[in-house]
Design an enzyme around this catalytic site. Sequence first.
Site, PDB file in Angstrom:
ATOM      1  N   SER A   1       0.851  -1.203   0.000  1.00  0.00           N
ATOM      2  CA  SER A   1       0.000   0.000   0.000  1.00  0.00           C
ATOM      3  C   SER A   1       0.881   1.244   0.000  1.00  0.00           C
ATOM      4  CB  SER A   1      -1.013  -0.009   1.145  1.00  0.00           C
ATOM      5  OG  SER A   1      -0.416   0.161   2.405  1.00  0.00           O
TER       6      SER A   1
ATOM      7  N   HIS B   1      -2.937  -0.865  -3.007  1.00  0.00           N
ATOM      8  CA  HIS B   1      -4.146  -0.133  -2.596  1.00  0.00           C
ATOM      9  C   HIS B   1      -4.236   1.137  -3.419  1.00  0.00           C
ATOM     10  CE1 HIS B   1      -4.153  -2.162   1.637  1.00  0.00           C
ATOM     11  NE2 HIS B   1      -4.608  -2.948   0.679  1.00  0.00           N
TER      12      HIS B   1
ATOM     13  N   ASP C   1      -3.318  -5.451   6.104  1.00  0.00           N
ATOM     14  CA  ASP C   1      -3.823  -6.242   4.985  1.00  0.00           C
ATOM     15  C   ASP C   1      -2.672  -7.114   4.470  1.00  0.00           C
ATOM     16  OD1 ASP C   1      -5.485  -7.218   3.027  1.00  0.00           O
ATOM     17  OD2 ASP C   1      -5.372  -5.442   1.755  1.00  0.00           O
TER      18      ASP C   1
END
Lengths: 285, 191
Positions: B12, B39, B131
């Site tokens: 991300s 992301h 995540d």
Amino acid sequence: MSQAAFNPAAEQEKLDLEMVEIHLLTEGIYRHYGFDFRDYSLPSMRRRIWKRVYAEGLSTISALQEKVLHDSGCMERLLLDLSINTTAMFRDPTFYLAFRNKVVPILRTYPFVRIWHAGCSTGEEVWSMAMLLTEEGIYNRCRIYATDINEAVLQKAKDGIFPIASMQENTSNYISAGGKDTFSEYYTARYDYAIFRPSLRENIVFAQHNLVTDASFNQFNVIFCRNVLIYFNNALQERVQQLFLNSLDNFGILGLGRKESIRFTSVADSYEEIDAEERLYRRVR
Amino acid sequence: MRQIGIIVIGTSLGGMHALSVLLGALPPDFDPPIAAVQHRYRFSNESLPAYLRTKSKLPVVDVDDKLFIRPRHVYLAPADYHLLVERGSFDLSKDPAVKYSRPSIDVLFESAADAYRAQCVGVLLTGSNDDGAQGLVRIKKQGGFVIVEDPASAEAPEMPQSGIDTAQVDRILPLERIGPYLVELWRQSRT
């Protein structure tokens, strides 16, 4: 965190067993309730089924199968898991902008326009289309057939009452989509909800329709089916694309989700692109 | 040696740079297909694939639903969709965000682990949430191989650190060494 040593044979067996369980579950649902999820795409199915297994306090798909078959309430809940697609008004605003600029001029030349919105879920995008067509001055010549497999979400779509919390996003989408009026004038705020103008619903017919098992029910000038086919496997996508092709008039318009494509199906040659990026196609043969 | 069916990468914050370094280290004949989740903002356009195309010797593709997985390609999860792997092709989904993210790294990793089992290699890079950690656990459970960027070298250490804390990681490497290490794994797999 300690983890047991990897045992390929055991893991392989577990996965194969899982496949058997998913197969039995979908077969049981089909035979008992008539809902056909047998050709839904596996990776998403697997995630959604396991989510329901845990939510019901169970530990195997077989246990879910037993509960679903003996408890229609559990079936209702699984049905929501498997068939609800979250949506928003004017979702992917550039799609609506492209529709406004490239498709509406074509529709203006028609005396009457029949639109099928297949898999409309809770209806936000149907109401969006009614607004767009109103602003373009052709809504009185249009009829929108909005269908979904799920009666519960269809009722929500029909009510036209949406959470007020989503209006900020909806408003910004509306503006990006080329909206010509003031978005807030389309609804009345009541407590936590926005109640949309009933006049927008005048030319919308809401009906249950199952893309997997039902046939075509009319000829259309426009078909929308956005982010529904992603949950189907190749064979089922093929079937539904044939259904759409047979339900579209010559030069009819097909609008798909932003990352859905007809190029992996046999109908690819029947369409030309109106807007490749926005997945707007026109039937040419 | 371990056959590599697919390499899945998640990142991300700081990921654009990290992906460009990692992909830039791979030769044009690097066979194993690569699928990556970075992301992304919901309305983000073509800028991520366009940028990575300038850095990678392999073709970089934003995935369409049901796209076939081919060797020598880098596949990116499109904005606002989950990317899932089926053996031989991709699936997209609009299911709710996982760990506040869509696309979610866990969703990609878990589906790839189930589809490719021991032939799945997972790589978790810089990022600012957790995540991907559960996805690494699943890859290990299915017998796959897991590499995590050294948090000390990561622009945002939280994501790789949570991977190391949660999963049984095979290698912890600084960013610059991950690409060359993947090449080494691949060369070994051919012998």
